[in-house]
Design an enzyme around this catalytic site. Sequence first.
Site, PDB file in Angstrom:
ATOM      1  N   TYR A  42       0.854  -1.193   0.000  1.00 14.73           N
ATOM      2  CA  TYR A  42       0.000   0.000   0.000  1.00 14.73           C
ATOM      3  C   TYR A  42       0.892   1.246   0.000  1.00 14.73           C
ATOM      4  CZ  TYR A  42      -4.250   2.676   1.390  1.00 14.73           C
ATOM      5  OH  TYR A  42      -5.321   3.536   1.448  1.00 14.73           O
ATOM      6  N   CYS A  43       0.681   2.129  -0.973  1.00 13.22           N
ATOM      7  CA  CYS A  43       1.377   3.418  -1.055  1.00 13.22           C
ATOM      8  C   CYS A  43       2.896   3.198  -1.059  1.00 13.22           C
ATOM      9  CB  CYS A  43       0.924   4.327   0.089  1.00 13.22           C
ATOM     10  SG  CYS A  43       1.505   6.038  -0.048  1.00 13.22           S
ATOM     11  N   VAL A  44       3.625   3.831  -0.133  1.00 13.85           N
ATOM     12  CA  VAL A  44       5.084   3.724  -0.142  1.00 13.85           C
ATOM     13  C   VAL A  44       5.542   2.288   0.079  1.00 13.85           C
ATOM     14  CG1 VAL A  44       5.246   4.294   2.317  1.00 13.85           C
ATOM     15  CG2 VAL A  44       7.210   4.659   0.853  1.00 13.85           C
TER      16      VAL A  44
ATOM     17  N   GLY B 114       4.040  -0.188  -1.250  1.00 18.45           N
ATOM     18  CA  GLY B 114       3.931  -0.758  -2.587  1.00 18.45           C
ATOM     19  C   GLY B 114       5.116  -0.382  -3.446  1.00 18.45           C
TER      20      GLY B 114
ATOM     21  N   PHE C 265      -1.676  -1.191  -3.960  1.00 13.46           N
ATOM     22  CA  PHE C 265      -2.710  -0.210  -3.645  1.00 13.46           C
ATOM     23  C   PHE C 265      -2.106   1.191  -3.782  1.00 13.46           C
ATOM     24  CE2 PHE C 265      -5.089  -3.079  -0.329  1.00 13.46           C
ATOM     25  CZ  PHE C 265      -5.505  -3.911  -1.345  1.00 13.46           C
TER      26      PHE C 265
END
Length: 614
Positions: free
Chosen positions: A346-348, A350, A375
Amino acid sequence: MRDDDLTNTFDAMFAEPLKLWDQLVPSGVKQGELGEWAAALQTMQALWLEFAQDQAATLAGKAPAMLTDPGNWLGIYEGWVRALPLTRPEVQQKLWADGMALWQTVLGQYGIDGKPAGEAPELPRKDRRFADPKWREQPFFALVHQTYLMLAEQVLALADSVEGVDPHQQDQLRFAARTLVEALSPAHFPVTNPLVLERAIATKGQSLAKGMQHLLADLKKGQLTHVDPQAFRLGENLATTPGKVVYQTPLFQLIQYSPTTDKVLETPLVIFPPWINRFYILDLSPEKSFIRWAVEQGVTVFVVSWKSADETMVDLTWDDYIRAQIEAIDTVRERLGVKAVHTIGYCVAGTTLAATLAVLARRGEADKVKSATFFTAQVDFEQAGELKVFIDDQQLQVVEKLAEEHGYLDGRYMATTFNLLRGNDLIWNYVVKNYLLGDDYPAFDLLHWNGDVTNLPAKWHRQYLTELYRDNKLVVPDALSADGTPIDLTRIQTPAYIQAGREDHIAPAASVWQIMHHLRGERTFLLAGSGHIAGVVNPPAAKKYQYWTGPAEAESLAEFIAGATETPGSWWPHWIAWLRGQDSAEVPAKGKRVPGEKGDKVVEDAPGSYVKAR
């Protein structure tokens, strides 16, 4: 409108606000209400004196200072604003001419008695901040907010028209102009907000006293409060999915959740949430929990809970987080005796997962990961959106200065940065509600999570800003390395599911899309309605938003959207169908699939202690 009519309306325009103001001073207060107003004023005085004493202690070094500007952010911002050509004669002449025309248009909607000439005045500009009818009932408030909206339009247009600056400076100027006009809204000042005046009169000043209490409390803690701080408790009404912490390092805890189905997918799922925030964004209240939902779909779920940075993490770099992801993957494989795991970043996290996959591919260990879901994650930062306005040499020096004492960046500064990207929604809306109207704090789990900040290791944070955001090295094969292994995203053959939010202001969909050009395995792209958080946390039962699926061969986000199919509701069922399509083999939910049973040694119950550390 004739000049004498305009004069009469102009006089009437101020009549009602002056009546309201008369009620706010002792000469205009009814005799029986003087004591209540005096009590409110005494409360505000006592609050202010207490706050002043606390600040004196802060200046004496007895408490952490949060009211100063150690990074000189205001100085940087002032430099941006000065670039606006507001002092040019032709600009001022246009402002004056447009202002006079607006005044005549607005005042023409009212009679000489100051009342609307018709059922409801038709004002030229609309904005949801001024949707309440009280902004239109009196000509004074109508004129104030209409003039503000006109000036806001002109300032933003000036920011777009400045010549002789590079694109990055232009983006900074636009951001500064928008932030400036948002801050100067008449809704943010008591004497120009009819709702605030009315509430103060109705409560005999108690709303102002309560608002001051909220304001001073936030100034003391250095952070805007969005929700009732006593409304939520981790493990009680947030992060309640049953599970155990089965592994722990100085950087993370690994949580395994207990199965709720008789059979589960043979391949487990490891979720890497961003360490910029707490992991329970994916485990809010039970009806919103992605983790609980995934468990109910027959998935063995593991989640990494990152430790908020402290003085012991001063030397941490990106390499440490990549090693941590590999360590978590290997730990799950060994614990369950499986060859591979599914992953979510998710985000960073990811972004880091992509680097991890590249490292594993280079080492010949790509088969440890059966699939990767991203994500709202970016790997190519060329179109990274408004966060890039904070990335230049001057501001990187600011970040270093903020972090130099303890070796980590206080999470409150990062939270403020994210809130500024949606200032009207996440800052000024609450300034009005909390400070001016004196509203009670709501109980809203998502906003509670938003304010539950984490600290960031200074070395890693600077590395992230410079090498990824500024220099965009992650998409250059072998320009970066981790743990001695060069990173080349084009080596990644792992099947990937890439989710983006259509209204995402932190990881814009166009930026997330770019990962499609760098991976080489089977790729599925999905565009979800809403933004960075609500676009992800959208359970099927809520029946909210929508998502778009499109042709895999699309060359751009625009081409994808042009050929996409819209489906109402949550995208979670689409994802679980994709995950089962990677490997549908199932096994009984017993043995090591049930953490903490039959002699299984665990650290503690979920959600663990790292997420609770402040």
